[in-house]
Design an enzyme around this catalytic site. Structure first.
Site, PDB file in Angstrom:
ATOM      1  N   GLU A 113       1.019  -1.349   0.038  1.00 34.60           N
ATOM      2  CA  GLU A 113      -0.005   0.097   0.018  1.00 34.60           C
ATOM      3  C   GLU A 113       0.874   1.264  -0.034  1.00 34.60           C
ATOM      4  O   GLU A 113       2.159   1.280   0.472  1.00 34.60           O
ATOM      5  CB  GLU A 113      -1.081   0.168   1.266  1.00 34.60           C
ATOM      6  CG  GLU A 113      -2.106  -0.873   1.087  1.00 34.60           C
ATOM      7  CD  GLU A 113      -3.206  -0.940   2.081  1.00 34.60           C
ATOM      8  OE1 GLU A 113      -2.949  -0.409   3.142  1.00 34.60           O
ATOM      9  OE2 GLU A 113      -4.143  -1.530   2.224  1.00 34.60           O
ATOM     10  N   HIS A 230      -9.213  10.217   2.668  1.00 35.34           N
ATOM     11  CA  HIS A 230      -8.839   9.040   2.015  1.00 35.34           C
ATOM     12  C   HIS A 230      -8.795   9.459   0.367  1.00 35.34           C
ATOM     13  O   HIS A 230     -10.085  10.190  -0.124  1.00 35.34           O
ATOM     14  CB  HIS A 230      -9.653   7.682   1.962  1.00 35.34           C
ATOM     15  CG  HIS A 230      -9.195   6.578   1.243  1.00 35.34           C
ATOM     16  ND1 HIS A 230      -8.913   6.490   0.172  1.00 35.34           N
ATOM     17  CD2 HIS A 230      -8.445   5.686   1.938  1.00 35.34           C
ATOM     18  CE1 HIS A 230      -8.178   5.131  -0.238  1.00 35.34           C
ATOM     19  NE2 HIS A 230      -8.038   4.549   1.010  1.00 35.34           N
ATOM     20  N   ARG A 276      -1.011   9.294   1.741  1.00 28.71           N
ATOM     21  CA  ARG A 276      -2.298   9.638   1.431  1.00 28.71           C
ATOM     22  C   ARG A 276      -2.600  11.180   1.609  1.00 28.71           C
ATOM     23  O   ARG A 276      -3.368  11.535   0.572  1.00 28.71           O
ATOM     24  CB  ARG A 276      -2.938   8.917   2.654  1.00 28.71           C
ATOM     25  CG  ARG A 276      -4.490   8.546   2.460  1.00 28.71           C
ATOM     26  CD  ARG A 276      -4.932   7.618   3.579  1.00 28.71           C
ATOM     27  NE  ARG A 276      -4.740   6.290   3.198  1.00 28.71           N
ATOM     28  CZ  ARG A 276      -5.549   5.264   3.922  1.00 28.71           C
ATOM     29  NH1 ARG A 276      -5.860   5.605   5.026  1.00 28.71           N
ATOM     30  NH2 ARG A 276      -5.362   4.076   3.259  1.00 28.71           N
ATOM     31  N   HIS A 337     -12.102  10.087   6.219  1.00 29.78           N
ATOM     32  CA  HIS A 337     -11.836   8.827   6.280  1.00 29.78           C
ATOM     33  C   HIS A 337     -11.433   8.445   7.724  1.00 29.78           C
ATOM     34  O   HIS A 337     -11.915   7.332   8.301  1.00 29.78           O
ATOM     35  CB  HIS A 337     -10.695   8.219   5.426  1.00 29.78           C
ATOM     36  CG  HIS A 337     -10.489   6.805   5.275  1.00 29.78           C
ATOM     37  ND1 HIS A 337     -11.435   5.848   4.871  1.00 29.78           N
ATOM     38  CD2 HIS A 337      -9.190   6.224   5.782  1.00 29.78           C
ATOM     39  CE1 HIS A 337     -10.923   4.790   4.883  1.00 29.78           C
ATOM     40  NE2 HIS A 337      -9.571   4.671   5.501  1.00 29.78           N
ATOM     41  N   ARG A 372      -2.038   9.289   9.169  1.00 27.43           N
ATOM     42  CA  ARG A 372      -1.668   7.496   9.625  1.00 27.43           C
ATOM     43  C   ARG A 372      -1.171   7.088   8.237  1.00 27.43           C
ATOM     44  O   ARG A 372      -1.847   7.017   7.072  1.00 27.43           O
ATOM     45  CB  ARG A 372      -3.119   6.936   9.946  1.00 27.43           C
ATOM     46  CG  ARG A 372      -3.076   5.518  10.253  1.00 27.43           C
ATOM     47  CD  ARG A 372      -4.465   5.033  10.636  1.00 27.43           C
ATOM     48  NE  ARG A 372      -5.470   5.378   9.555  1.00 27.43           N
ATOM     49  CZ  ARG A 372      -6.031   4.503   8.781  1.00 27.43           C
ATOM     50  NH1 ARG A 372      -5.530   3.121   8.647  1.00 27.43           N
ATOM     51  NH2 ARG A 372      -6.878   4.791   8.003  1.00 27.43           N
TER      52      ARG A 372
END
Ligand code: FAD
Ligand code: SIN
Length: 516
Positions: A113, A230, A276, A337, A372
């Protein structure tokens, strides 16, 4: 009313509530209070998976470095060290409880990811990791001795006397009654607050109740300005912003603008696999440039079978809405998110109130800092749930040293006499999205702060679940906006167009505490 000498009251039944309950029942009687049915939670929707540094080319040290880099200077290194060191044991625990992680060639499959430098994401059911975990844990909790589960019971107050948490007041939304429960240990596992925003990947339960309960009880609340957006939620007319997992880009999916051109390399060398927050802001910039409310995620170059077996849930959801993603581009845009901030805890889940613990998305352990890293959330839950319960088996409970400087605040007072905006959920969500979303500025934040302060002053006594939740959201919105106003810089997920760079003077946490 059931109040039969519980040792633990756990508020919430996502991964944090259920996993903590399964551990706690070995040392005492557990009551789980949950405001909907047992499996209504964010956990059920998790797609990508759980991060653990178990690959042959990986190590806790590399996972530590990736997490710290994503956190933009505000992670607590001690908490991150604990996370990465204890991750593989917690995966073994989940496997023992029965979570069916996907395998490849006889070994647990590991996916990539964004912003992870190694493939370290375990997944289950392809992209149905959260559902597999929730179903497995809720089945185990339902049959386990020493666990009582009360569904449709919304916690409305934590009872604190002489600085010690003693119990919980709850609203039973089926009976319409108020109940009181007592226990020496109260554990908040109420999840996040995505419903504060107009566009969110979160389900209806994510209304920030735990932060509001804890704040009203006198707990410290920190890092609320850091809310993760997100980058890729589905953007189809009439369809909710369903998550299109970051793992899709990890598998080779690429972003294109409405003209069909790839653009991420114009914004950052990491391109589609950047952090992100960077991808979300780049998409916003590209949407503005092209005058569109969406970009596209393209997986049409990937083998059809890879898509349908690795992402069966996403594939089927899109197909149900008329889009075959193996052939057509997926329209996406960012959506709220994950709440990085929350109830401040140490590395044993303790808050500043004796007997009150917090775990999961409602808590701020210091692991995530300002941003995060994908799939660290589910792992954080497992690691810190375990550490809370170990405390009662005799492990040391010391207050951690402050890793990063802290600044303490209370909510500001405003002259709200001119404000007449009516309080409605949709108006609140639009206000938060427009004024405290991905790109923020002083003017917009101040405008929203004033409206929220007016609503807060005029709140009525709640008598049903939606209004309890709305009251909580107004308070949580205030905490988020006040923190965002105070932080005059840009860092991680918090971006101020009037202060677009990070400031070394702001390597600090903002903490709110209710003072009578
Ligand atoms: P939740 O699972 O949200 O559970 C909260 C519980 O508290 C619920 O049962 C709720 O009903 C209950 N509750 C709330 N308020 C009250 C109240 N007042 N009284 C009683 N009960 C209450 N993270 C990852 O690490 N990997 C992923 O792949 C991933 N994918 C995600 C995909 C989506 C679409 C979303 C929304 C999140 C994703 N996340 C992922 C984040 C992760 O799923 C959550 O952070 C995590 O599941 C939170 O677990 P939790 O137990 O803290 O909260
Ligand atoms: C995703 O699958 O993209 C979500 C992962 C996460 O939020 O950790």
């Amino acid at each position: 009313m059931i109040d039969e000498g519980f040792d633990f009251i756990i508020i919430g039944s996502g991964i944090a509530g259920l996993y903590t309950a399964l551990l706690a029942r070995e040392v005492g009687n557990v009551l789980i209070l949950t405001k909907g049915s047992i499996d209504e939670c964010n956990t059920k929707y998790a797609q990508g998976g759980i991060a653990a540094p178990i690959g042959r080319d990986d190590s806790p040290e590399i996972h530590f470095e990736d997490t710290i880099a994503a956190g933009a200077g505000l992670c607590d290194p001690e908490a991150v060290r604990i996370l990465v060191n204890e991750a593989s044991d917690r995966i073994a625990d989940l496997i023992e409880i029965g979570v069916p992680f996907d395998t490849q060639d006889g070994e647990v499959a590991l996916a990539r990811e964004a912003a992870h430098s190694r493939s370290r994401i375990l997944h289950a059911g392809g992209d149905a990791t959260g559902k597999q975990i929730e179903v497995t844990l809720s089945k185990a909790a339902r049959v386990a001795p020493n666990i009582t589960i009360m569904e449709h019971c919304l916690a409305t107050e934590i009872i604190v006397r002489d600085g010690i948490a003693q119990g919980v007041i709850a609203f039973d939304s089926r009976a319409g009654s108020i109940e009181e429960f007592h226990a020496p240990i109260i554990i908040l596992t109420t999840g996040g607050a995505g419903r504060l925003f107009k566009l969110t990947t979160n389900p209806d339960i994510a209304t920030g109740d735990g932060v509001a309960l804890a704040y009203r009880a006198g707990a410290e609340i920190t890092d609320m300005e850091f809310f993760q957006f997100h980058p890729t939620a589905l953007r189809l007319p009439g369809v909710p912003p369903f998550l299109i997992s970051e793992a899709v880009r990890g598998e080779g999916g690429v972003l294109r603008n409405v003209e069909g051109h790839r653009f991420m390399h114009h914004y950052t060398p990491e391109a589609d696999l950047a952090r992100r927050d960077i991808v979300a802001r780049s998409i916003v910039a590209e949407m503005r440039k092209t005058g569109s409310d969406r970009v596209f995620l393209d997986v049409t170059h990937l083998p059809r079978q890879t898509i349908t077996t690795r992402f069966p849930h996403i594939y089927r959801f899109c197909l149900k809405h008329g889009l075959d993603i193996t052939r057509g581009l997926i329209p996406v845009a960012p959506a709220a998110h994950y709440m990085m901030g929350g109830v401040k805890t140490n590395t044993r889940g303790e808050t500043n109130i004796s007997g009150l613990f917090a775990c999961g998305e409602v808590a701020c352990t210091g692991v995530h800092g300002a941003n995060r890293l994908a799939s660290n959330s589910l792992m954080e839950v497992l690691v810190f749930s375990k550490r809370i319960i170990e405390t009662f088996g005799g492990k040391e409970t010391v207050r951690d040293k402050k890793a990063v400087e802290e600044r303490h605040f209370t909510l500001r007072k405003y002259d709200t006499s001119r404000i007449t905006t009516p309080l409605r959920l949709a108006i609140l969500q639009s206000l938060m999205w427009d004024n405290a979303g991905i790109i923020r500025s002083r003017d917009k934040l101040e405008e929203a702060a004033l409206v929220l302060a007016a609503w807060y002053e005029r709140l009525q006594k709640p008598t049903d679940r939606p209004y309890y939740e709305l009251c909580n959201m107004v308070l949580v919105g205030r905490l988020l906006i006040e923190a965002a106003l105070i932080r005059e810089e840009s860092r991680g997920a918090h971006f101020r167009s009037d202060f677009p760079e990070p400031s070394s003077g702001w390597e600090k946490h903002i903490i709110f505490r209710n003072t009578p």
